[in-house]
Write a protein that holds these residues in place. Structure first.
Motif, short mmCIF file in Angstrom:
data_model
loop_
_atom_site.label_atom_id
_atom_site.label_comp_id
_atom_site.label_asym_id
_atom_site.label_seq_id
_atom_site.Cartn_x
_atom_site.Cartn_y
_atom_site.Cartn_z
N THR A 58 0.81 -1.24 0.10
CA THR A 58 -0.04 -0.08 0.12
C THR A 58 0.78 1.39 0.03
OG1 THR A 58 -1.90 -1.00 1.10
CG2 THR A 58 -1.49 1.18 1.28
N SER A 59 1.89 1.17 0.90
CA SER A 59 2.98 2.29 0.84
C SER A 59 3.37 2.63 -0.49
CB SER A 59 3.87 2.38 1.99
OG SER A 59 4.74 1.18 1.78
N LYS A 60 3.70 1.59 -1.13
CA LYS A 60 4.71 1.64 -2.40
C LYS A 60 3.52 2.07 -3.59
CE LYS A 60 9.05 0.78 -1.09
NZ LYS A 60 9.84 1.93 -1.06
N SER A 61 2.36 1.67 -3.54
CA SER A 61 1.33 2.29 -4.42
C SER A 61 1.26 3.82 -4.38
CB SER A 61 -0.06 1.18 -3.94
OG SER A 61 0.30 0.01 -4.30
N ALA A 62 1.19 4.19 -2.97
CA ALA A 62 1.16 5.63 -2.77
C ALA A 62 2.27 6.42 -3.52
CB ALA A 62 1.03 6.06 -1.29
N ILE A 63 3.41 5.85 -3.45
CA ILE A 63 4.42 6.63 -4.19
C ILE A 63 4.17 6.40 -5.58
CG2 ILE A 63 6.93 6.42 -4.67
CD1 ILE A 63 7.17 5.08 -1.76
N VAL A 64 3.77 5.65 -6.18
CA VAL A 64 3.45 6.03 -7.60
C VAL A 64 2.47 7.17 -7.93
CG1 VAL A 64 2.38 4.80 -9.63
CG2 VAL A 64 3.82 3.41 -8.24
N GLY A 65 1.36 7.08 -7.40
CA GLY A 65 0.45 8.25 -7.45
C GLY A 65 0.96 9.60 -6.94
N MET A 66 1.66 9.68 -5.97
CA MET A 66 2.72 10.68 -5.67
C MET A 66 3.46 11.11 -6.76
SD MET A 66 5.34 11.34 -2.44
CE MET A 66 4.35 10.44 -1.37
N THR A 67 4.13 10.33 -7.41
CA THR A 67 4.90 10.82 -8.47
C THR A 67 4.36 11.33 -9.49
OG1 THR A 67 6.27 8.49 -7.93
CG2 THR A 67 6.65 9.64 -10.14
N ARG A 68 3.10 10.99 -9.94
CA ARG A 68 2.37 11.68 -11.14
C ARG A 68 1.91 12.97 -10.77
NH1 ARG A 68 -0.86 5.86 -11.83
NH2 ARG A 68 0.72 4.70 -13.17
N SER A 69 1.21 13.38 -9.53
CA SER A 69 1.10 14.40 -9.15
C SER A 69 2.39 15.33 -9.14
CB SER A 69 0.40 14.42 -7.68
OG SER A 69 -1.11 14.03 -7.80
N LEU A 70 3.45 14.99 -8.42
CA LEU A 70 4.58 15.80 -8.30
C LEU A 70 4.97 16.18 -9.97
CD1 LEU A 70 6.47 13.90 -5.54
CD2 LEU A 70 5.67 16.30 -5.45
N ALA A 71 4.96 15.17 -10.75
CA ALA A 71 5.46 15.50 -12.10
C ALA A 71 4.78 16.54 -12.92
CB ALA A 71 5.51 14.14 -12.97
N ARG A 72 3.32 16.47 -12.55
CA ARG A 72 2.72 17.67 -12.83
C ARG A 72 2.85 19.27 -12.37
NH1 ARG A 72 -1.39 16.17 -16.56
NH2 ARG A 72 -2.09 14.27 -16.32
N GLU A 73 3.03 18.91 -11.20
CA GLU A 73 3.24 20.21 -10.27
C GLU A 73 4.80 20.67 -10.57
OE1 GLU A 73 2.26 20.47 -6.20
OE2 GLU A 73 0.61 19.03 -6.48
N LEU A 74 5.81 19.94 -10.87
CA LEU A 74 7.10 20.40 -10.94
C LEU A 74 7.56 20.65 -12.53
CD1 LEU A 74 8.72 18.44 -8.19
CD2 LEU A 74 8.44 20.78 -8.15
N GLY A 75 6.40 20.10 -13.20
CA GLY A 75 6.75 20.07 -14.78
C GLY A 75 7.16 21.52 -15.32
N GLU A 76 6.48 22.48 -14.84
CA GLU A 76 6.42 24.00 -15.00
C GLU A 76 8.11 24.27 -15.03
OE1 GLU A 76 4.98 26.21 -11.18
OE2 GLU A 76 3.53 25.68 -12.78
N ARG A 77 8.81 23.85 -14.05
CA ARG A 77 10.24 24.03 -13.93
C ARG A 77 11.10 23.16 -14.72
NH1 ARG A 77 11.69 23.98 -7.83
NH2 ARG A 77 13.69 24.26 -8.79
#
Length: 250
Positions: free
Chosen positions: A159-178
């Motif tokens: 479960t914890s490792k699954s959460a990291i995948v979702g976190m990665t996708r959201s972070l990629a969207r937020e940090l993509g502008e940089r």
């Protein structure tokens, strides 16, 4: 070896041993200045000494990734002497000795500790380091191929490792502008300190289900981390990449 990371500073958490050390060593050998962020002072110091003895640029900084203040202090030290961080590998996590309990045998204390280290710790680390990163940098989060096949008696870990995948996708969207890339690595069962107690029959069963039928070694994975850190992957972000010899396919 090509020094493609010369002049770049990269933070690798949980780099005192195992795959984390392998990632740090590979990045150092390719010219990076690596911060070994590790909770165990003996392991961290030993890792630093080992790399420095070979003329590589490494520095140990102690950190407990589940602690907000500890992560903030690690990030501050990591930034010293440079004008920015170029890469981050969020390898630290709790994995050793976590198996064996069914979903109804797990305690809330164990569940909460798993989430505090693997999920909150990954987020705290990115939150502290990303603002210090140069535009165009790279973050590699570390999950596990168990998220694809649902390893039994490891519910809290999976479960914890699954959460990291979702976190990665959201972070990629937020940090993509940089132009900061965020991708997620999913190693399979790998020979190392974290897997020393695994019975041989499980290794054999795992290998038989792989398309590449042999035990996975650390150097099967560290080159992928180097690729994701490099300009060769400069237009890849928000992705998950399983490195497990074809045990899982997605």
């Amino acid at each position: 070896m090509d020094k493609r990371f010369s002049g770049r500073r990269i933070v690798v958490t949980g780099a005192g041993r195992g795959l984390g050390f392998s990632y740090a060593e590979r990045l150092c050998r390719e010219g990076a200045s690596v911060i070994i962020a590790e909770i165990d002072p003996a392991l961290g110091s030993e890792a630093e000494a080992s790399l420095k003895a070979r003329g590589l640029d490494a520095r140990f900084v102690q950190v407990d990734i589940s602690s907000e203040s500890s992560v903030a202090e690690m990030a501050r030290i990591a930034r010293e002497g440079c004008d920015g961080i170029d890469g981050l590998v969020t390898n630290a996590g709790w994995a050793n000795g976590v198996g064996g309990k069914t979903y109804d045998e797990l305690t809330t204390e164990v569940w909460d500790r798993m989430m505090a280290i693997n999920v909150r710790g990954t987020w705290l680390t990115v939150r502290a380091i990303a603002p210090m990163m140069r535009d165009g940098g790279s973050i590699v989060t570390v999950s596990s191929d168990t998220i694809y096949w649902g390893a039994p008696r490891l519910l809290h870990y999976v479960t914890s490792k699954s959460a990291i995948v979702g976190m990665t996708r959201s972070l990629a969207r937020e940090l993509g502008e940089r132009m900061i890339r965020v991708n997620c690595l999913l190693p399979g069962l790998t020979v190392g300190e974290a897997t020393k107690g695994i019975p041989e029959e499980r290794w054999n069963d795992y290998a038989q289900k792989q398309l590449l039928k042999r035990k996975q070694m650390p150097d099967d994975v560290d080159g992928v981390v180097a690729f994701l850190m490099s300009d060769d992957s400069k237009f890849i972000t928000g992705q998950t990449l399983a490195v497990d010899g074809g045990f899982s396919m997605h």
